[in-house]
Design an enzyme around this catalytic site. Sequence first.
Site, short mmCIF file in Angstrom:
data_model
loop_
_atom_site.label_atom_id
_atom_site.label_comp_id
_atom_site.label_asym_id
_atom_site.label_seq_id
_atom_site.Cartn_x
_atom_site.Cartn_y
_atom_site.Cartn_z
CE LYS A 148 -4.40 0.92 0.02
NZ LYS A 148 -5.56 0.34 -0.52
P1 NAD Z 1 -12.95 8.09 -2.92
O1 NAD Z 1 -11.80 8.92 -2.57
O2 NAD Z 1 -13.40 7.94 -4.43
O3 NAD Z 1 -14.25 8.25 -2.06
C1 NAD Z 1 -14.16 8.34 -0.94
C2 NAD Z 1 -15.65 8.94 -0.24
O4 NAD Z 1 -15.65 8.86 1.17
C3 NAD Z 1 -15.76 10.52 -0.71
O5 NAD Z 1 -17.25 10.44 -1.49
C4 NAD Z 1 -15.34 11.19 0.52
O6 NAD Z 1 -16.33 12.39 0.47
C5 NAD Z 1 -16.17 10.23 1.51
N1 NAD Z 1 -15.65 10.46 2.83
C6 NAD Z 1 -14.42 11.00 3.26
N2 NAD Z 1 -14.55 11.19 4.49
C7 NAD Z 1 -15.83 10.84 5.12
C8 NAD Z 1 -16.48 10.77 6.35
N3 NAD Z 1 -16.08 11.28 7.23
N4 NAD Z 1 -17.72 10.44 6.28
C9 NAD Z 1 -18.54 10.10 5.16
N5 NAD Z 1 -17.75 9.88 4.16
C10 NAD Z 1 -16.51 10.31 3.87
O7 NAD Z 1 -12.36 6.69 -2.16
P2 NAD Z 1 -12.67 5.19 -2.83
O8 NAD Z 1 -11.79 4.66 -3.70
O9 NAD Z 1 -13.95 5.04 -3.23
O10 NAD Z 1 -12.49 4.41 -1.51
C11 NAD Z 1 -13.28 4.39 -0.37
C12 NAD Z 1 -12.76 3.11 0.50
O11 NAD Z 1 -12.74 1.97 -0.15
C13 NAD Z 1 -11.59 3.34 1.12
O12 NAD Z 1 -11.81 2.50 2.37
C14 NAD Z 1 -10.66 2.33 0.31
O13 NAD Z 1 -9.27 1.90 0.99
C15 NAD Z 1 -11.50 1.29 -0.07
N6 NAD Z 1 -11.27 0.50 -1.14
C16 NAD Z 1 -11.02 1.10 -2.59
C17 NAD Z 1 -10.74 0.31 -3.72
C18 NAD Z 1 -10.74 1.06 -4.96
O14 NAD Z 1 -10.61 0.15 -5.91
N7 NAD Z 1 -10.74 2.43 -5.03
C19 NAD Z 1 -10.71 -1.04 -3.42
C20 NAD Z 1 -10.63 -1.66 -2.21
C21 NAD Z 1 -11.10 -0.89 -1.23
#
Ligand code: NAD
Length: 456
Positions: A148
């Site tokens: 990561k």
């Molecule tokens: P992203 O940046 O696209 O979205 C994150 C979202 O969370 C945004 O809408 C943001 O406004 C919101 N957010 C931030 N703080 C917040 C809070 N306190 N309360 C409510 N919402 C809040 O990120 P993403 O890629 O969608 O990732 C989201 C989660 O999924 C993370 O934990 C990431 O590690 C996990 N994840 C992502 C992927 C991927 O392929 N992108 C894969 C596996 C896991």
Amino acid sequence: MAETDTETATDAVGEREHPDKSPLAVQEAQAEAEADERPKPGQRAEISNLDIVRHYFNKACDRLGLSDDLRVVFWSPYREVTVQIPIKLPDGKVHVYSGYRIQHNGARGPYKGGIRFHPEVDIDEVRALASLMTWKTAVAGVPYGGAKGGVNCPADRLDPGDVQKIARSFMDKVEKILGPTRDIAAPDINTNAQVMAWMMDEYGKLHGHTPAIVTGKPIALEGSYGREAATGRGCVYMFREAAPHLGLSPADTTFVVQGYGNVGSWAARIMQQLGATMVGVSDATGAIRNDGGIDANALHTHIGEGGTLTEFEGGEEMPAADLTSIPCDVFIPAALGGMIHEGNAADMECKVILEGANSPTTPAADQILRDKDVYIIPDVMANAGGVVVSYFEWVQNLQHFRWDEREVNDKLGTIMRRAYREVSARAREEGIDLREASYLVGIERVVEAARTRGYI
Ligand code: NAD
């Protein structure tokens, strides 16, 4: 023992201290801590992501009877790199951000993992996420290790030009340990296909055009069809496998999404395609609810056009702290880690938690929810769809051959269903929950690979 040994090893590097040691800051911190030790409903838990992952790792190792010495081998990261990223921002000052790339375990293949840009990124969070990737790639059965990366910059508040400078500078500083057969990056919070394109381009300046160095790239730059939606889609595939056993029909399901970014909005839009109804949703700006249903597609378009979630007309604004207590069938955390904790778990009124986010549920909350018979499909299997289609993208890049979207989605479905069945069969055999079973399956596969290679 390993519990203590492991803790000692990581605590030596993992303790968080408040940087401001002035008497006033110390008094304030003490007063805050004494006022209420439990986090408020909308806050993140005090327990770090690293402690969350360590708890689940140790629990699985206890069941496997993994010896103390091996437990240390599989807990501690193989390689950690910290870099300085100085950048002049529009306020005229040079801001110094810290960047991390942590390669946790490479027994099963090249290291693989996303890069997060967020002010709360620190080395412990990256360690936790790298370790999760090791178990996740093993549970999904894709031939990767776990890694990561992250930079503690507020990317969502910076100009795109400055984000580009940070992305390129980070790549310049970590490229020596990356490579298409060594360590492959991907998007995570606040990083997207555009950021991956900058990183690929920067790597290419030094090594020649190398699309397989990052996944989650734009389609125009050898990205894969289906990658952007893959994590959310994979979550929905897992839910569809679980639903019949829980007496749920996706078409009659209500759900709530915490974090309407890539993972949350794709999961919501695909759930809606199945006929399910979104009754509450939040992002970093606030939360809205509507028992009659919030249109996931219209909300996505509204945000894409620059609107904020709370201004969306299809829902009523509500305190973000109350989101977790909206009655629904499925609650989908898709924001940061530690957001379901002992301060809000008891009030949750859902039947299923589908963990799109990494480490959203603390061990204390996990216990409270299990006592309430909430069925948790844990991060380590539920959100593996992203790395599965990243694997497909990497395979396509190495072959310089492109698959169509249907092929990608079908292959993703096959892998997610297989992972669900393998983990749930193990859970049934041992009389344990999916989280413990997925760690068992993941750890066993990594140990077997390390043993076969002759590492241990
Ligand atoms: P992203 O940046 O696209 O979205 C994150 C979202 O969370 C945004 O809408 C943001 O406004 C919101 N957010 C931030 N703080 C917040 C809070 N306190 N309360 C409510 N919402 C809040 O990120 P993403 O890629 O969608 O990732 C989201 C989660 O999924 C993370 O934990 C990431 O590690 C996990 N994840 C992502 C992927 C991927 O392929 N992108 C894969 C596996 C896991």
